[in-house]
Motif scaffolding. Structure first.
Motif, mmCIF file in Angstrom:
data_model
loop_
_atom_site.group_PDB
_atom_site.id
_atom_site.type_symbol
_atom_site.label_atom_id
_atom_site.label_comp_id
_atom_site.label_asym_id
_atom_site.label_seq_id
_atom_site.Cartn_x
_atom_site.Cartn_y
_atom_site.Cartn_z
ATOM 1 N N HIS A 111 0.887 -1.145 -0.014
ATOM 2 C CA HIS A 111 -0.314 0.210 -0.034
ATOM 3 C C HIS A 111 0.822 1.613 -0.267
ATOM 4 C CE1 HIS A 111 -2.777 2.852 1.870
ATOM 5 N NE2 HIS A 111 -3.225 2.885 0.861
ATOM 6 N N GLU A 112 2.016 1.107 0.534
ATOM 7 C CA GLU A 112 2.532 2.409 0.276
ATOM 8 C C GLU A 112 3.767 2.358 -0.429
ATOM 9 O OE1 GLU A 112 2.946 4.296 3.456
ATOM 10 O OE2 GLU A 112 1.107 3.881 3.835
ATOM 11 N N ARG A 171 2.459 1.906 -3.582
ATOM 12 C CA ARG A 171 1.113 2.179 -3.741
ATOM 13 C C ARG A 171 1.481 3.903 -4.336
ATOM 14 N NH1 ARG A 171 -3.490 -1.188 -6.324
ATOM 15 N NH2 ARG A 171 -2.493 -2.200 -7.027
ATOM 16 N N THR A 172 1.306 4.412 -3.257
ATOM 17 C CA THR A 172 1.073 5.451 -3.256
ATOM 18 C C THR A 172 2.135 6.598 -4.091
ATOM 19 O OG1 THR A 172 0.110 5.428 -0.697
ATOM 20 C CG2 THR A 172 0.884 7.645 -1.598
ATOM 21 N N THR A 205 1.061 6.748 -8.002
ATOM 22 C CA THR A 205 0.411 6.963 -7.969
ATOM 23 C C THR A 205 1.051 8.395 -8.620
ATOM 24 O OG1 THR A 205 -0.870 6.442 -6.298
ATOM 25 C CG2 THR A 205 -1.944 8.506 -7.953
ATOM 26 N N ALA A 206 1.659 9.256 -8.087
ATOM 27 C CA ALA A 206 2.434 10.477 -8.380
ATOM 28 C C ALA A 206 3.280 10.542 -9.372
ATOM 29 C CB ALA A 206 2.801 10.916 -7.460
ATOM 30 N N GLY A 227 1.538 9.530 -12.521
ATOM 31 C CA GLY A 227 0.368 10.136 -12.844
ATOM 32 C C GLY A 227 1.618 11.328 -13.645
ATOM 33 N N TYR A 228 2.129 12.330 -13.180
ATOM 34 C CA TYR A 228 3.164 12.727 -13.858
ATOM 35 C C TYR A 228 4.006 12.459 -15.144
ATOM 36 C CZ TYR A 228 2.737 16.771 -11.024
ATOM 37 O OH TYR A 228 2.344 17.381 -9.916
ATOM 38 N N ASP A 269 2.541 10.126 -17.302
ATOM 39 C CA ASP A 269 1.212 10.139 -18.119
ATOM 40 C C ASP A 269 1.006 11.358 -18.490
ATOM 41 O OD1 ASP A 269 -1.478 8.844 -19.583
ATOM 42 O OD2 ASP A 269 -2.242 9.877 -17.905
ATOM 43 N N TYR A 270 1.010 12.774 -17.485
ATOM 44 C CA TYR A 270 1.324 13.943 -17.463
ATOM 45 C C TYR A 270 1.551 14.262 -18.370
ATOM 46 C CZ TYR A 270 -2.360 17.124 -17.010
ATOM 47 O OH TYR A 270 -3.549 18.723 -16.810
ATOM 48 N N LYS A 286 1.923 13.246 -22.431
ATOM 49 C CA LYS A 286 0.551 13.747 -23.313
ATOM 50 C C LYS A 286 1.011 14.800 -23.608
ATOM 51 C CE LYS A 286 -3.024 10.900 -22.341
ATOM 52 N NZ LYS A 286 -2.841 10.227 -21.311
ATOM 53 N N LYS A 298 1.266 16.907 -21.704
ATOM 54 C CA LYS A 298 0.341 18.588 -21.736
ATOM 55 C C LYS A 298 0.885 19.676 -20.656
ATOM 56 C CE LYS A 298 -3.776 16.645 -21.555
ATOM 57 N NZ LYS A 298 -5.261 15.851 -20.698
ATOM 58 N N MET A 299 2.531 19.490 -20.443
ATOM 59 C CA MET A 299 3.511 20.252 -19.686
ATOM 60 C C MET A 299 4.545 20.474 -20.999
ATOM 61 S SD MET A 299 3.434 18.217 -15.882
ATOM 62 C CE MET A 299 4.231 18.915 -14.379
ATOM 63 N N ASN A 350 4.008 -1.533 -10.787
ATOM 64 C CA ASN A 350 2.475 -1.306 -9.936
ATOM 65 C C ASN A 350 2.109 -2.823 -10.168
ATOM 66 O OD1 ASN A 350 0.064 -0.009 -9.179
ATOM 67 N ND2 ASN A 350 -0.360 -0.092 -10.853
ATOM 68 N N HIS A 354 0.824 -5.332 -7.301
ATOM 69 C CA HIS A 354 -0.515 -5.173 -7.183
ATOM 70 C C HIS A 354 -0.878 -6.990 -6.920
ATOM 71 C CE1 HIS A 354 -4.646 -5.383 -8.168
ATOM 72 N NE2 HIS A 354 -4.407 -6.613 -8.868
ATOM 73 N N ASP A 382 2.335 15.009 -3.031
ATOM 74 C CA ASP A 382 3.316 14.492 -4.212
ATOM 75 C C ASP A 382 1.824 14.454 -5.709
ATOM 76 O OD1 ASP A 382 5.729 15.215 -4.423
ATOM 77 O OD2 ASP A 382 6.232 13.421 -4.355
ATOM 78 N N ILE A 383 0.875 13.105 -3.907
ATOM 79 C CA ILE A 383 -0.513 13.435 -4.523
ATOM 80 C C ILE A 383 -1.163 14.831 -4.945
ATOM 81 C CG2 ILE A 383 -2.817 11.517 -4.140
ATOM 82 C CD1 ILE A 383 -0.060 10.080 -4.964
ATOM 83 N N PHE A 411 -0.225 16.546 -8.129
ATOM 84 C CA PHE A 411 -0.755 15.726 -9.075
ATOM 85 C C PHE A 411 -2.134 16.105 -9.136
ATOM 86 C CE2 PHE A 411 -1.960 12.551 -11.628
ATOM 87 C CZ PHE A 411 -1.617 12.813 -13.106
ATOM 88 N N ALA A 465 -5.389 3.031 -2.780
ATOM 89 C CA ALA A 465 -5.051 2.054 -2.707
ATOM 90 C C ALA A 465 -4.687 1.229 -2.450
ATOM 91 C CB ALA A 465 -2.857 2.406 -2.640
ATOM 92 N N LYS A 476 -5.819 4.032 -6.551
ATOM 93 C CA LYS A 476 -4.866 4.664 -6.662
ATOM 94 C C LYS A 476 -3.479 3.383 -7.691
ATOM 95 C CE LYS A 476 -4.232 7.567 -2.932
ATOM 96 N NZ LYS A 476 -3.986 7.541 -2.305
ATOM 97 N N PRO A 477 -2.633 3.451 -8.448
ATOM 98 C CA PRO A 477 -2.789 4.127 -8.875
ATOM 99 C C PRO A 477 -3.716 4.798 -10.525
ATOM 100 C CG PRO A 477 -1.191 3.085 -9.761
ATOM 101 C CD PRO A 477 -2.318 1.993 -9.006
ATOM 102 N N PHE A 478 -3.794 6.465 -10.717
ATOM 103 C CA PHE A 478 -4.767 6.524 -11.792
ATOM 104 C C PHE A 478 -3.866 7.242 -12.402
ATOM 105 C CE2 PHE A 478 -6.061 8.283 -7.152
ATOM 106 C CZ PHE A 478 -5.424 10.052 -7.776
ATOM 107 N N THR A 479 -4.960 7.712 -13.995
ATOM 108 C CA THR A 479 -3.979 8.391 -14.670
ATOM 109 C C THR A 479 -4.753 9.538 -14.534
ATOM 110 O OG1 THR A 479 -5.193 7.351 -16.608
ATOM 111 C CG2 THR A 479 -3.329 6.437 -16.361
#
Lengths: 491, 128
Positions: free
Chosen positions: A272-273, A275-276, A279-280, A283-284, A286-287, A290, A292-293, A315, A319, B13-14, B17, B84, B105-108
């Motif tokens: 779980h730890e 995974r957090t 996510t960031a 996410g970045y 992917d961003y 695309k 976007k930055m 991931n 999982h 960071d989350i 984002f 998560a 999480k994680p999500f895009t």
């Protein structure tokens, strides 16, 4: 035939008693008989010594003139010895002048001379000393010397040994009676003793049975002060030790379970730890990809692609870890429904298209059955893991076959999934172990193929929760993975 | 009219984002690092959607949700859970407790935008 220890002991003791008493009886009888024989013979000799002169005198004086006086003297002597059977007066040629037995029966005829037929008498009648012959009867010949010193007659005595037989019979009867009484008593006694011993043995054997059945709360109370008590004490000690050992083992098991639970919990938390931050990061990335930055050049795009793929792989592994620890902690929760499995398969193949193309693989599909009654998410995970596995281990440019089928066997209906790939053969001794968590055939394959080996273990958890079976076959470079799930007939 | 969205998550960071993605999508984003801060913002601002992480220090996401649902003023604010956890079970609890959605999480960026847009679309359509 099964005989109880008690009965065996009783029979043995009775046998011993009978044998002992028989030997004792025989010994007693024989010694008593010889003693009695001596007694009879001795008293006969004594009697002869005391009586022969008087009978001879009476014969000499009264036989011819006063026969009845002679007879009464003889008869009075006869009363003095109960073994005495007969008295004869015989002359030196063997002629019988008087035969008490015959006379008293009225058979003695004095008118005709009668001679003895007894060879012993004939042989010894002339002798001057007393002679004894022992046969069935005892025969004693005593010479009579008259007042002129002439030996004309001998007195012949016959004594009966009949008393011996009576005595023998009574000895036998009494020793048999004694033996029987003793055996009776002995049997009673041995039953009591055997019951005491076997009673304790029965308690011990009941205790042993309880131990065998897993009941170790044993306290056998036997106070005999002998080996049986020692045995009972050893039993108690043994059960106490077993009890203690089991208690220790249970504590240990509890501790291990606790530790295992902690480990799994730790795994769940750590996943779980992990995974957090993913996510960031994902996410970045992917961003960024695309645009976007800000716009990217090809190199930057290529680099970001590598970062993204690796993050995705990370991931997936996290999982898997989370999933397996969840299954271990809580078991697999199913929400079964009837759905089209080929939709899942197609979606998964679509997701793996880049990898399939990279390895130049060809996927052959044989959908003989599309519908399955199962947990959709669970089956998706299983199929994903099996396809991912198949692609991972397939040789470049080979064919992967995926088949779905419905099998009726008796009254059992099952859905079966099969995937075959060409690649390294799994050794026979490893083919079961690959379904265990964190297992790969050898350490180098994990370096080569990546992954921490949880996919098959997760798949097994899911399939077994469905009451199904998952297995593999590997031979001559072809590996098949199967799973089958029982189906309800009415669906 | 721009919608106000509050994000409660203990990870900077989350927060960063989510703020970036939602701002780019045209929303006004408020950020809180724990439940207390989140409740304070809920009371001071007019918030249209709360994105709530489950694993929070001191007061966790479930507790905060209960506090919101038992508060007359705040209970109308729709809540979407962020987590998560992979568990369908958590999801069911979350929806039972009154969450309108559940974002894993994680999500895009695309996923997040689409889910948030969907929530507002659904609420408008049903006049909530």
């Amino acid at each position: 035939m099964r005989m109880s220890f008690q009965r065996k002991l009783t029979i043995l003791l009775a046998g011993i008693i009978i044998v002992v008493f028989s030997i004792m009886g025989i010994f007693m009888a024989s010694s008593r008989i010889s003693e009695l024989r001596n007694e009879i013979v001795n008293s006969a000799e004594m009697f002869v010594m005391l009586s022969s002169d008087r009978i001879g005198d009476a014969f000499f004086r009264y036989y011819k003139n006063a026969f009845f006086k002679f007879r009464s003297i003889v008869m009075s002597h006869k009363e003095l010895n109960r073994d005495l059977k007969n008295i004869q007066v015989v002359d030196l040629r063997g002629r019988i002048f008087y035969d008490m037995e015959q006379y008293e029966k009225g058979f003695f005829d004095t008118s005709r001379p009668k001679y003895t037929s007894d060879k012993f008498v004939l042989a010894n009648v002339k002798k001057m000393e007393v002679n004894i012959h022992k046969d069935n009867n005892v025969c004693i010949i005593a010479p009579y010397i008259d007042e002129y010193g002439v030996h004309n007659y001998s007195i012949v005595y016959y004594f009966s040994l009949g008393r011996l037989n009576q005595e023998l019979a009574s000895v036998i009867v009494s020793s048999v009676a004694m033996a029987l009484a003793t055996v009776g008593l002995g049997i009673m006694l041995s039953v009591v003793i055997a019951r005491r011993i076997t009673g304790h043995l029965k308690i011990l054997s009941a205790g042993a049975k309880r131990i065998a059945q897993g009941d170790f709360n044993l306290n056998i109370d036997i106070k005999t002060g002998d080996e049986i008590e020692d045995l009972a004490r050893a039993f108690n000690f043994m059960s106490e030790r077993i009890r203690e050992n089991i208690r220790e083992l249970n504590n240990l098991i509890e501790e291990l379970k606790q530790r295992d639970l902690q480990k799994t919990q730790f795994l769940a938390n750590i996943s779980h730890e992990l995974r957090t931050p993913l996510t960031a990061s994902l996410g970045y990335v992917d961003y960024l990809e695309k645009g976007k930055m800000g716009s990217l050049n090809d190199d930057q795009r290529h680099g970001l692609g590598i970062i993204r793929r690796n993050l995705e792989r990370l991931n997936r592994e996290i999982h898997s870890l989370l999933l397996i620890s969840k299954y271990t902690l809580e078991g697999v929760k199913l929400n079964p429904e009837r759905f089209d499995i080929t939709e899942s398969i197609e979606a998964i193949i679509h997701d793996f298209t880049p990898e399939i193309n990279r390895k130049g693989l060809f996927i052959e599909k044989q959908y003989k059955e599309k519908k399955v009654y199962a947990d959709r998410n669970g089956i998706h995970t299983v199929v994903e893991n099996l396809i991912s596995n198949g692609i991972k281990f397939a040789d470049f440019g080979t064919k992967i076959t995926i088949r779905t089928d419905h099998i009726s066997e008796g009254d059992k209906e099952t859905f079966q999934f099969k995937i075959s790939n060409h690649g390294p053969t799994i050794p026979l001794d490893q083919i079961e172990k690959i379904f265990e968590p964190f297992h790969q055939v050898d350490a180098t394959t994990s370096r080569r193929h990546g992954g921490i080996g949880l996919g098959l273990s997760i798949a097994r958890n899911i399939i077994e929760a469905h009451g199904g079976r998952i297995w593999a076959e590997s031979k001559d470079g072809i590996t098949n993975f199967y799973f089958s799930i029982p189906q309800r007939r009415d669906l | 009219m721009n919608k106000n969205i509050l994000v409660v998550d203990d990870e900077d960071d989350i927060l960063d984002f989510v703020e970036r993605v939602l701002k780019d999508a045209g929303y006004i984003v408020f950020k809180a690092k724990d439940a207390k801060e989140g409740l304070a913002i809920l009371r001071s601002e007019k918030i249209d959607l709360l994105l709530l992480d489950i694993m929070l220090p001191e007061i966790d996401g479930w507790q905060m949700m209960q506090m919101i649902k038992s508060d007359e003023e705040l209970k109308k604010v729709p809540v979407a859970m962020l987590t998560a956890r992979v568990d369908a079970y958590d999801k069911i609890i979350g929806l039972k407790e009154g969450a309108v959605d559940y974002i894993c999480k994680p999500f895009t960026a695309d996923e997040l935008c689409k889910r948030v847009n969907d929530i507002f679309y659904y609420m408008e359509k049903n006049n909530l």
